[in-house]
Every structure is written in C-alpha cells, then in structure tokens.
Design an enzyme around this catalytic site. Sequence first.
Site, PDB file in Angstrom:
ATOM      1  N   GLY A  38      10.504   7.308   7.561  1.00 25.42           N
ATOM      2  CA  GLY A  38      10.831   6.015   6.965  1.00 25.42           C
ATOM      3  C   GLY A  38      10.758   6.013   5.454  1.00 25.42           C
ATOM      4  O   GLY A  38      11.616   5.434   4.784  1.00 25.42           O
ATOM      5  N   ASP A  59       9.237  18.753   7.142  1.00 28.23           N
ATOM      6  CA  ASP A  59       8.965  17.866   8.287  1.00 28.23           C
ATOM      7  C   ASP A  59       9.149  18.673   9.562  1.00 28.23           C
ATOM      8  O   ASP A  59      10.131  19.403   9.698  1.00 28.23           O
ATOM      9  CB  ASP A  59       9.915  16.666   8.284  1.00 28.23           C
ATOM     10  N   ASN A  67      13.511   6.101  15.711  1.00 23.00           N
ATOM     11  CA  ASN A  67      13.500   6.283  14.254  1.00 23.00           C
ATOM     12  C   ASN A  67      14.581   5.466  13.556  1.00 23.00           C
ATOM     13  O   ASN A  67      14.443   5.111  12.375  1.00 23.00           O
ATOM     14  CB  ASN A  67      13.717   7.753  13.885  1.00 23.00           C
ATOM     15  N   ASN A 128      -0.147  10.290   7.852  1.00 24.19           N
ATOM     16  CA  ASN A 128      -1.524  10.476   8.315  1.00 24.19           C
ATOM     17  C   ASN A 128      -2.409  10.913   7.159  1.00 24.19           C
ATOM     18  O   ASN A 128      -1.962  11.586   6.223  1.00 24.19           O
ATOM     19  CB  ASN A 128      -1.584  11.470   9.476  1.00 24.19           C
ATOM     20  N   CYS A 170      -7.422  11.045  -8.536  1.00 16.80           N
ATOM     21  CA  CYS A 170      -6.627  11.675  -7.488  1.00 16.80           C
ATOM     22  C   CYS A 170      -6.704  10.787  -6.247  1.00 16.80           C
ATOM     23  O   CYS A 170      -7.437   9.786  -6.215  1.00 16.80           O
ATOM     24  CB  CYS A 170      -7.117  13.100  -7.201  1.00 16.80           C
ATOM     25  N   CYS A 173     -10.140  10.066  -4.944  1.00 18.40           N
ATOM     26  CA  CYS A 173     -10.952   9.108  -5.708  1.00 18.40           C
ATOM     27  C   CYS A 173     -10.850   7.707  -5.112  1.00 18.40           C
ATOM     28  O   CYS A 173     -11.805   6.926  -5.130  1.00 18.40           O
ATOM     29  CB  CYS A 173     -10.491   9.049  -7.169  1.00 18.40           C
ATOM     30  N   CYS A 186       2.853   3.954  12.992  1.00 18.61           N
ATOM     31  CA  CYS A 186       3.960   3.058  13.302  1.00 18.61           C
ATOM     32  C   CYS A 186       4.210   2.980  14.807  1.00 18.61           C
ATOM     33  O   CYS A 186       4.609   1.940  15.324  1.00 18.61           O
ATOM     34  CB  CYS A 186       5.240   3.535  12.602  1.00 18.61           C
TER      35      CYS A 186
END
Length: 250
Positions: A38, A59, A67, A128, A170, A173, A186
């Site tokens: 997405g 990917d 999708n 993730n 980063c 943090c 999703c």
Amino acid sequence: MDDQQLLRYSRHILLDELGIEGQSRLLASHALVIGAGGLGSPVALYLGSAGVGRITVVDHDSVDATNLQRQIAHSLDRLGMPKAESVRAAIAALNPDPHVEALVRRADDALLDRLLPDVDVVIDCCDNFATRHMVNRACVRHKVPLVSGAAIRMDGQLSVYDPRDPASPCYACVFPEDAGVEETRCATMGVFAPLVGIVGTLQAAEALKLLAGIGSRLTGRLMMIDGRDMDITTITLPRQRGCAVCGQSA
C-alpha cells in the site's frame, strides 16, 4: 539529459527549487524501497515517474485480490505475480528511464549491508516493527537517510531519520525495540484505501527532496495523520542519548 528527457521532466525543471541541476541529481540517484504494498505502490510510482535513476524494490510477497483495494501499482492481470516484479512493470509503463531491480525476497541484514553502501535514500514501506527496526539499524550503520511511513485503520504517520545529521533521532529513539508496541496488520484491522496513498505520496515527496537536495524535511519531526477528520499534527522528536542504536554517537 537528452531532448526527450528535457520534455518529460519539464515541469520539474521549471521549478526554481529543482531546475536542471536537481533533476540531474534525481537521474543519478539510487533509492531503495522496502515493501511493494500500500505504501510502496505510490512511493515507487512517483520515484519512477520523477526520474530517479535507480530504484531497488524488495518484497517477498505476491499480488492477491485483497491488495487491489489500495495497492495501486498492481492490477488484475498481475494477480499471483511477485509484488516487486509487478511494481517494476508498473514503473516501466510510466517511464523507461529508471533502472528498476526487483528483489523477490525478505529484507535481512546481509541484503541491507550489501545494498546500502550504494544507496542514497531508503524508503521503509513495510508493515511490521521487526523489519522497521532492522532497516533502521542498517541505515544508522551506513549513514543513509531513512524515510519511514506507516498506516493502519484511519491513522497514518511519517518521519525522516537522517543519521548524517547529529541532531536527528533514529527510528529506535521514537519507538524503542523493547517498548512492547502492539503489532497491528491491515489483514486483521483494516486500512482506509486513500490513507496509504496519502502517506506513501508524502514519503515519495520527502525522498525526492532528499535526493535533489531541496526544501525543508521532516527530519526530527513526526507527522501524524488522522484520516477521520483529516487532521494533521506534527511533533518534534529529540534524539535519545541512551538509544541502543544511535545513542553512542549522540
């Protein structure tokens, strides 16, 4: 640039902020896109249409019917095709200039350590936390700017983490690995289709500005988008001296 490229990118060249020099920088740059779903769809399409010279898409997944509600780089005739290859085909249909490398695999430390020394910007479009943290660690190691986005349900967020800037935090943090953040996907929680387009388009804009060396960026700021009321809030993100990833050099 040849005459065809001068015509193709004329609307960029007309911009005072970009011009021929900025467009030439885009043509000479290399962007790494992690995830071709997405967020990765609008990111890859805009990077490709804007003339980024090299685009690597990583990917491991394939296109399925669920999708198509939001992943606009894919189409019915590419169901079952690896998403990275589908994105490569979508970019080629828009612009033959970019060299697009489609890597049908999961990102891991070995792959990132191989790719990042030759990459100018990383755009994290995964879904993730484990992958986000892995990509962040690699960007800190190799001092490559990271454009990170996320979207779930009706909420989105976006930031730029630039390890070349001593004041920039980063990703760890802001979202420490040991914080116990609940993972949401999703597939189980749903996502508003245009929201991934909004976040992904903003990610592409920030990446293009980094590559061209123009404009203010979201470095050190987190943009949060409430898609219900279309309310956008931006907060400042300090660098954490105790961060396990970048704190040693803070």
